[in-house]
Each structure stands twice: as structure tokens, then as C-alpha cells.
Enzyme design. Structure first.
Site, PDB file in Angstrom:
ATOM      1  N   LYS A 176      88.200  76.040  -7.487  1.00 51.08           N
ATOM      2  CA  LYS A 176      88.225  76.013  -6.029  1.00 51.08           C
ATOM      3  C   LYS A 176      86.904  75.396  -5.554  1.00 51.08           C
ATOM      4  O   LYS A 176      85.854  76.011  -5.649  1.00 51.08           O
ATOM      5  CB  LYS A 176      88.396  77.433  -5.479  1.00 51.08           C
ATOM      6  N   GLY A 228      77.447  81.665  -5.468  1.00 48.17           N
ATOM      7  CA  GLY A 228      77.353  81.658  -4.013  1.00 48.17           C
ATOM      8  C   GLY A 228      76.535  82.828  -3.516  1.00 48.17           C
ATOM      9  O   GLY A 228      75.668  83.351  -4.225  1.00 48.17           O
ATOM     10  N   SER A 229      76.827  83.256  -2.310  1.00 46.46           N
ATOM     11  CA  SER A 229      76.043  84.317  -1.695  1.00 46.46           C
ATOM     12  C   SER A 229      76.403  85.689  -2.272  1.00 46.46           C
ATOM     13  O   SER A 229      77.520  85.914  -2.760  1.00 46.46           O
ATOM     14  CB  SER A 229      76.267  84.338  -0.186  1.00 46.46           C
ATOM     15  N   THR A 232      79.450  87.313  -0.437  1.00 45.98           N
ATOM     16  CA  THR A 232      80.751  86.803  -0.873  1.00 45.98           C
ATOM     17  C   THR A 232      81.083  87.289  -2.273  1.00 45.98           C
ATOM     18  O   THR A 232      82.235  87.620  -2.579  1.00 45.98           O
ATOM     19  CB  THR A 232      80.766  85.266  -0.820  1.00 45.98           C
ATOM     20  N   GLY A 233      80.081  87.360  -3.136  1.00 48.43           N
ATOM     21  CA  GLY A 233      80.305  87.884  -4.478  1.00 48.43           C
ATOM     22  C   GLY A 233      80.793  89.316  -4.462  1.00 48.43           C
ATOM     23  O   GLY A 233      81.706  89.689  -5.209  1.00 48.43           O
ATOM     24  N   GLU A 251      76.860  84.415 -10.092  1.00 44.75           N
ATOM     25  CA  GLU A 251      75.504  83.903  -9.961  1.00 44.75           C
ATOM     26  C   GLU A 251      75.251  83.766  -8.475  1.00 44.75           C
ATOM     27  O   GLU A 251      75.783  82.872  -7.816  1.00 44.75           O
ATOM     28  CB  GLU A 251      75.335  82.567 -10.678  1.00 44.75           C
ATOM     29  N   CYS A 286      69.901  78.677  -4.907  1.00 43.14           N
ATOM     30  CA  CYS A 286      69.664  80.105  -5.118  1.00 43.14           C
ATOM     31  C   CYS A 286      68.434  80.354  -5.967  1.00 43.14           C
ATOM     32  O   CYS A 286      67.835  81.431  -5.919  1.00 43.14           O
ATOM     33  CB  CYS A 286      70.895  80.758  -5.746  1.00 43.14           C
ATOM     34  N   GLU A 387      67.823  86.057   1.885  1.00 42.16           N
ATOM     35  CA  GLU A 387      67.967  84.662   1.467  1.00 42.16           C
ATOM     36  C   GLU A 387      68.369  83.808   2.661  1.00 42.16           C
ATOM     37  O   GLU A 387      69.393  84.049   3.296  1.00 42.16           O
ATOM     38  CB  GLU A 387      69.010  84.525   0.358  1.00 42.16           C
TER      39      GLU A 387
END
Length: 485
Positions: A176, A228-229, A232-233, A251, A286, A387
Site C-alpha cells: 500500500k 510511519g507515525s 498510526t502504528g 518502524e 523518522c 515528532e
């Protein structure tokens, strides 16, 4: 500007297809806000089709053996390199990242493909001497269908080098791409169609709530990897846990410290701080060392030189080799960064450089921001804790080892850290005690082939880029054989 992508189609089951929805999402050039292409607005039904194709292909793909998969992957890499210039242009215009550092992304991605193609024979089990008269052994077998959700900062790199381990382990993959930078994935779909068996490599574009969520909750996708963030993880973990037991590697974000002792060369630190912040892709990494922790004895000198260097950085057209920083990836990300800058000012941080749109007619449109430096940052401020994922560097002061360590560890993240000193005892003591998954000593930024990369705390779980990544795409089976003689 006409679309740079010949066909706005996804790859499902070896076929280039449009979405079930019949709709498309426009891709915006961050530097101009012009529409430069479109990609299919995928749906849950598209994800279902991709998973069906993957489920129908992985056993045959695994069955061709290590040598067969390695040959196919190397061919995939060769075809990618044949279109490297085309992929580079699309990637730069779609992400806003400057062309000079992005030039290495295609090569690095193909390097990852070749690395895992050569590691296939390490997919081995072991024998266990549990009893003297029987044979006990383990095997490694692929999960089957796995999902990869890609971030917007390095789409082609993560869609290639970071899927190769899963493919080499015998899995089929559903990728995706990021919803704000999907155009390179459409070119990759054309390449994968030529190089890999149908269904082994699938690409479904679209928005996260439709495509990403559908992939996360699909019961036949037991293995998911996401970059990603942190928020969201966590959402992916929650959604996935509602439907099935899954192996999820994450990650995630970082608020990474660069810890500078007083015995180092100041000019080296100024250069390293700029490099570690990854201004060349607008701080959108990141791993960026966005917290610069300076010993009080060198604080003023470093900050003065750093402000001067950052002020002089050339912000401009990402396609221009001379540009040192491009445009932030999307309007949403741009507005988020601006909010953090205003919050920092309100909390008492001192703006030393940047923090505003560059001057000039070429910057009237687009998501432009000068590289930004804040001094007098306190550990509890938002810009020291959260972040930003933008070109904002925060500088803090410390007086002794324990204070530096406390500041470094006093965040929810633990992805990277950089330590600068000529004292080996200080370097090793800090490296051992800082809570980060990847630590540089007297350098900052590079990844090294075969060295596992990943974070502590809310920066994630699992490791990429080494043999551990490939092995994480397998399940272990134990077999006990009763011997009659």
C-alpha cells in the site's frame, strides 16, 4: 503539466487494473501545488482481490526454491535500474525532496533487493539434541501473504528494498503506497509485472482509511509491516487485533538526540547537525536527530555558527541539483509544522533561523518553509517532546553526563541517537545507556547494509535492513522424528 505516469493503474494478480471504485486521487507537486498525475482510489474490494491473488501465488513462488526466487528478484532489480532516471524524476516531483540525495534511493532500493537475493540460503532451521535416539529439527516457512504499508518520504526505496526480504522468504506481498506520493508505485507496478510471477507482488493505491485499514484487518494477512507515525502504528495494532492474531513490525517516529560533549571540533558539529536533521528532505525522516544536546561550554559557539549556516541554506526547486532543501510533502504536513513553530514561540523557545516561507515569486505557491532553528529549548516543550517531521531543529543545553542522558531519554521515542566525543569511555557509556535502537558515534545519518534498524519504546517493534528482517517473514516449524533403530 501532463501526468508523468503513463498509466494510472494498480497491480493485482499480474494485471494492471483500475480500482473497483472507478475513481482517482490527484497527486500534487508540493513545490507548485500543480496536479502532476493521478492514481486509483482503491477500495476494500481491491485489497480483497490483491490478497486473493497473493494467496493463490505464494505456494508456487515458494516452491521454485531459493535459487529461483533469487534469480527473479535480481531481474526485478535490473529492470528497476533501467528506469532509474524516470523513477527519480517522478519521486522528486511527487515527494518534494531534493534530487541530489534522492538520486541514491533507487540504487539503495535495488541494493536491498540484491542483498536479500543473496541471503536466501540463510533461511535455515537447526537440529536440537533433545534426545539421543530421535531426530528433532526446525524449519522456516513463509507466512504466505504479507502486507507492506509505505511512508511518503522514500516511497520507491521502501517499496523495493523493504519488500525484498519478505519475497525472498517465499511470501507474496501486497504493498500500500503513501496517499500523498503514489506515482512511483505505478511505474513500479509496470516493472514488477514484467519481472515477477502474477500475484507475487501486488500494489493497491488509495487512502489509508480504505486501503490501509482493509489490509491491516484482513484475516489472511497475518504478517504486516508499517513505517510511519507512532499514532498510526498503534491504530494498526488495534485494528488488527480485533480480527486475528498477527505479527506486526512497526518502524515509527523518532525524537532523536544528537549528544555533543565539549571535547569535539565545533565546525564538525555544525556540519553534522545539519546532516543529521536531514534538511535535504525537509526533516521528513523518522531518524532525524531533531534534538541537538550541547554541552554548556560550547553551546553559544555552536549555536551561532549553526544559525548562520542554516540561514544560508538554499531552498529551491527540488529538481535543481543546487537546492539544499525542497518543499514539504503535503498541505496537511505543512500546516502541522507551522503549528509546531507557533507553539514553540509561545512556549518561550528562541527562533534563531528560518520559521517562515522563503521570499521570492517562485515561493508564492507550494508548501515552502525555510529550515528552522530554535534555541533555549527546554526538555518539557512540545518541540522537545513530539515528532514534528519537518525542518525544525531544537537545541538544548546540558552540564553533566547524567543530565544529558536524562534529557536524551525523556521522550516517548527511541529510534536513533548520535554521540559526539573523543573520550571512548563517555562514548560507550552513553551508547549503552541511551534508549535508542540505532546509535551512531561520531557520525550521524547513514544506514549500513546488514545492520538491523529499528526503535525502542514508541519508535516501534521489530528490525529492518538486516538478516533479521528476512527471517521475520517466516514462521518456525518444529519436527520430531522417532527413530526405530
Amino acid at each position: 503539466m501532463k501526468s508523468m505516469v503513463k498509466s494510472a493503474r494498480m497491480l493485482i494478480g499480474g494485471e494492471l487494473v483500475e480500482s473497483e471504485s472507478g475513481e482517482f486521487v490527484s497527486s500534487i507537486d508540493p513545490a507548485t501545488e500543480e496536479v502532476i498525475g493521478k492514481f486509483p482510489a482503491g477500495t476494500a474490494r481491491d485489497v480483497e482481490k490483491a490478497v486473493e491473488a497473493a494467496e493463490g501465488s505464494w505456494e508456487a513462488w515458494n516452491g521454485i526454491g531459493v535459487a529461483g526466487r533469487a534469480e527473479a528478484l535480481r531481474r526485478f532489480g535490473e529492470l528497476i535500474m533501467e528506469r532509474a532516471d524516470e523513477l527519480l524524476e517522478v519521486e522528486v516531483r511527487d515527494t518534494g525532496n531534493t534530487i541530489t540525495p534522492m538520486r541514491g534511493d533507487v540504487k539503495t532500493g535495488v541494493g536491498g533487493i540484491n542483498y536479500y537475493a543473496g541471503l536466501g540460503y540463510e533461511l535455515k532451521g537447526e537440529t536440537v539434541p533433545s534426545t539421543p535416539n530421535n531426530l528433532h529439527l526446525t524449519l522456516r516457512e513463509p507466512y504466505g501473504t504479507v502486507g507492506r504499508i509505505i511512508p511518503f518520504n522514500h516511497p520507491i526505496l521502501f517499496a523495493t528494498g523493504h519488500t525484498a526480504g519478505a519475497l525472498m522468504a517465499g511470501n507474496s506481498v501486497v504493498v500500500k503506497p503513501p496517499e500523498t506520493a503514489s506515482l512511483s508505485a505505478l511505474l513500479l507496478a509496470e516493472i514488477a509485472q514484467q519481472a515477477l510471477p502474477p500475484g507475487v507482488f501486488n500494489i493497491v493505491t488509495g487512502l489509508g482509511p480504505q486501503v490501509g485499514a482493509a489490509l491491516a484487518v484482513h484475516p489472511q494477512v497475518k504478517r504486516i509491516a508499517f513505517i510511519g507515525s507512532a499514532r498510526t502504528g498503534m491504530a494498526i495494532q488495534r485494528m488488527a487485533a480485533e480480527v486475528a492474531v498477527k505479527n506486526i513490525t512497526l518502524e515509527l517516529g523518532g525524537k532523536n538526540p544528537m549528544i555533543v560533549f565539549p571535547d569535539v571540533n565545533v565546525s564538525d558539529i555544525v556540519t553534522a547537525a545539519i546532516q543529521g536533521m536531514n534538511f535535504t528532505w525537509q526533516g521528513q525522516s523518522c531518524g532525524s536527530t531533531s534534538r541537538l544536546l550541547l554541552h554548556e561550554s560550547i553551546y553559544n559557539e555552536v549555536v551561532s555558527q549553526l544559525a548562520e549556516r542554516i540561514d544560508a541554506m538554499r531552498v529551491g526547486n527540488p529538481m535543481d541539483e543546487a537546492s539544499e532543501m525542497g518543499a514539504i510533502n503535503s498541505q496537511g504536513q505543512y500546516e502541522k509544522v507551522l503549528r509546531y513553530i507557533e507553539t514553540a514561540k509561545a512556549e518561550g523557545a528562541k527562533l534563531l533561523a528560518g520559521g517562515e516561507r522563503p521570499k521570492g515569486p517562485e515561493f508564492k505557491r507550494g508548501f515552502w518553509l525555510r529550515p528552522t532553528l530554535f534555541g533555549d529549548v527546554k526538555p518539557g516543550m512540545c518541540i522537545a517532546q513530539e515528532e514534528i517531521f519537518g525542518p525544525v531543529l531544537s537545541v538544548m543545553k546540558w552540564s553533566d553526563f547524567d543530565e544529558a542522558l536524562r534529557i536524551a531519554n525523556d521522550v516517548e521515542y527511541g529510534l536513533t541517537a548520535s554521540i559526539w566525543t573523543n573520550n571512548i569511555d563517555d562514548a560507550l557509556a552513553m551508547a549503552r545507556r541511551v534508549r535508542a535502537g540505532f546509535v551512531w558515534v561520531n557520525s550521524v545519518g547513514p544506514h549500513y547494509r546488514g545492520l538491523n534498524y529499528g526503535g525502542y519504546k514508541n519508535s516501534g517493534v521489530g528490525r529492518d535492513e538486516g538478516i533479521q528482517e528476512m527471517l521475520s517473514y517466516t514462521e518456525q516449524k518444529s519436527i520430531s522424528i522417532a527413530l526405530r533403530n
